[in-house]
Scaffold this active site. Structure first.
Site, mmCIF file in Angstrom:
data_model
loop_
_atom_site.group_PDB
_atom_site.id
_atom_site.type_symbol
_atom_site.label_atom_id
_atom_site.label_comp_id
_atom_site.label_asym_id
_atom_site.label_seq_id
_atom_site.Cartn_x
_atom_site.Cartn_y
_atom_site.Cartn_z
ATOM 1 N N GLU A 285 0.881 -1.172 0.000
ATOM 2 C CA GLU A 285 0.000 0.000 0.000
ATOM 3 C C GLU A 285 0.913 1.215 0.000
ATOM 4 O OE1 GLU A 285 -1.967 2.984 0.368
ATOM 5 O OE2 GLU A 285 -1.931 2.610 2.514
ATOM 6 N N CYS A 319 -2.489 8.425 3.644
ATOM 7 C CA CYS A 319 -2.460 8.138 2.209
ATOM 8 C C CYS A 319 -3.814 8.414 1.572
ATOM 9 C CB CYS A 319 -1.997 6.715 1.936
ATOM 10 S SG CYS A 319 -2.590 5.533 3.124
#
Length: 514
Positions: A285, A319
């Site tokens: 990720e 994020c």
């Protein structure tokens, strides 16, 4: 088994909750500055060299000094994890799930303490720290239940005289490299997903937030995890990170962090090293450049609030944070004016003070990078809020809004990972979606609109892993909004989703003639 339901967030407007959190801060302050060992095969090992964790809101305050793993100790940890795998893989899934359920109960009892530690070590304001701890509990509860669903495999067809089974078996030793921004939730989630599926783990937590990871290993031990299943080995990426990624006995790497490091891991993991008899699996990720699209047929107050909260919660260090807003030209001026007003009302400072909406950024390198992007933004667009920073005591950057940017401006394209949001306009909804899609990333996005045709158009064409309508683009909840993105945002591994655990296992078909 109680059905899964996510851990509720704490209401800090209630006086008793506020007092409980202040008490928890005192508890954490009582153990600041201690030295912490590595944990390899259950053995505590102190090393000369230490990673010193400091409070990003007050860099003089040492959270703890954590022993640093050398290559020799990383080798020892690998040997122990490899050996322990032979017994752990045969432990019943119910036993492994019970470790998670017990750990969740222990953390729930110490919830405010863990959150207070995140406030000190990661610079998280109260609500953000509380959500981080709640998410860690959610991962434990959810993945434990998922393992119980998967333990008997998946039904497949059989024919007369033949019985077929499809079962999942664990992979082997996993290297878990966790981030500092969700120093508890993501670190715990990635670790226990590997553990509950029968793998053993080498945990290399982020160098800026290693103390909360140590405290978590203590919880797993208290919950009944055998020695050697999770080995705690903080250290530098160059000294042990590359070495473990390259190691022929590493079976998979679970990574959350920057695009640069993630792509490097992916590349290195593709190499078959001497003595390696499998292709390594990578679960990654790697960030985003997330956009909120505001339609001309939108609730403009909701739009402005969504942009500001998604951009500046935890100082934009998610994020999933909104770092760009694309606004229909008909409502652009109104939304920009309201975003400016809301941003200027935000308070930021020491996160131990609950009056501060935002706290510091994580360290000097982040501070310097963000301030550099603000200077670029001033050249590319019009600074309408923030733009200042002060790193004398802690690493504080004012929530910053840059308007009138071109879609291809650097501030609109590059991940800043700080409290900076860029605003641009679109002539119609189709162009707004095109601009939203014009980055290398594809993690989260949001659309504020009351037009059902536009919502359906975005559902089809807005290329992100997590898309939200009429709300902000942060705050995915485990089991409710499985999380992971497309393109350079990673392998779309959907943490907290129904197919995440399978990434840590392999399918085995057995067929018996009767």
């Amino acid at each position: 088994m109680i059905p899964y339901k996510h851990e509720p967030f704490t209401d800090f407007t209630q006086e008793e909750n506020k007092q409980a959190f202040l008490e928890a801060l005192k508890t954490v302050e009582g153990y600041l500055g201690q030295d912490y060992p590595l944990i390899i095969g259950g053995e505590r090992i102190m090393t000369e060299e230490k990673l010193v964790s400091t409070n990003p809101a007050n860099k003089e305050e040492v959270i703890g000094a954590v022993s640093k793993a050398s290559r020799d100790l990383a080798t020892k940890a690998m040997e122990i994890a490899d050996e322990t795998f032979e017994t752990w893989r045969k432990v019943k899934p119910e036993f492994r799930a019970d470790v998670l359920f017990k750990a969740a109960a222990i953390i729930r009892r110490r919830k405010h303490e863990f959150s207070a530690l995140l406030t000190k070590e990661a610079g998280k304001p109260w609500n953000e720290a509380d959500a981080d701890t709640a998410e860690a509990i959610d991962f434990l509860e959810y993945y434990g239940r998922q393992m119980l669903k998967l333990k008997d495999g998946i039904p497949v067809e059989s024919r007369p005289g033949e019985f077929n089974r499809f079962d999942y078996i664990p992979l082997g030793v996993g290297v878990v490299i966790s981030p500092w921004n969700f120093a508890f939730a993501i670190m715990a989630g990635t670790t226990v997903a590997a553990l509950v599926t029968g793998n053993t783990v080498l945990l290399k937590p982020a160098s800026t937030t290693p103390v909360v990871a140590y405290k978590f290993i203590e919880v797993l031990e208290e919950a009944g995890m055998p020695a050697g299943v999770v080995n705690y080995i903080p250290g530098s990426g160059s000294e042990i990170g590359d070495y473990l990624v390259d190691h022929p006995r590493t079976r998979f790497i679970s990574f959350t962090g920057s695009r640069e490091v993630g792509t490097r891991i992916y590349e290195r993991a593709a190499v078959v090293n001497e003595g390696q008899i499998w292709l390594k699996r990578v679960i990654a990720e790697m960030g985003g450049k997330d956009t909120i699209v505001v339609d001309s047929e939108a609730d403009l107050e909701l739009a402005a609030q969504s942009i500001v909260k998604s951009a500046f919660g935890f100082s934009g260090q998610k994020c999933s944070a909104c770092s760009r807003a694309v606004i229909h030209e008909d409502v652009y001026d109104q939304v920009v004016a309201r975003v400016e007003q809301l941003t200027k009302e935000l308070t930021y400072g020491d996160p131990t003070d609950p009056k501060n909406f935002a706290g510091p950024v994580i360290d000097q390198a982040s501070f310097d990078k963000i301030m550099g992007y603000i200077e670029i933004g001033k050249e590319e667009g019009r600074l309408i809020a923030g733009g200042t920073g002060d790193s004398s005591k802690g690493y504080f950057v004012a929530p910053t809004v840059i308007a009138d940017l071109g879609p291809n401006a650097r501030v609109m394209q590059e991940e800043i990972f700080g409290p900076v949001v860029g605003l641009t306009k679109a002539k119609d909804f189709t162009e707004a979606i095109e601009i939203a899609n014009n980055t290398d990333y594809g993690l989260t996005g949001a659309v504020i609109s009351n037009n059902r045709f536009h919502i359906e158009q975005a559902r089809e064409d807005f290329h992100v892993g997590n898309l939200y309508f009429n709300r902000g683009c942060t705050g995915a909840i485990v089991g409710y909004q499985p999380f992971g993105g497309f393109n350079m945002s990673g392998t779309d591994s959907k943490a907290g989703g129904p197919d995440y655990l399978q990434l840590h296992m392999q399918g085995k078909t057995t067929s018996e003639m009767l």
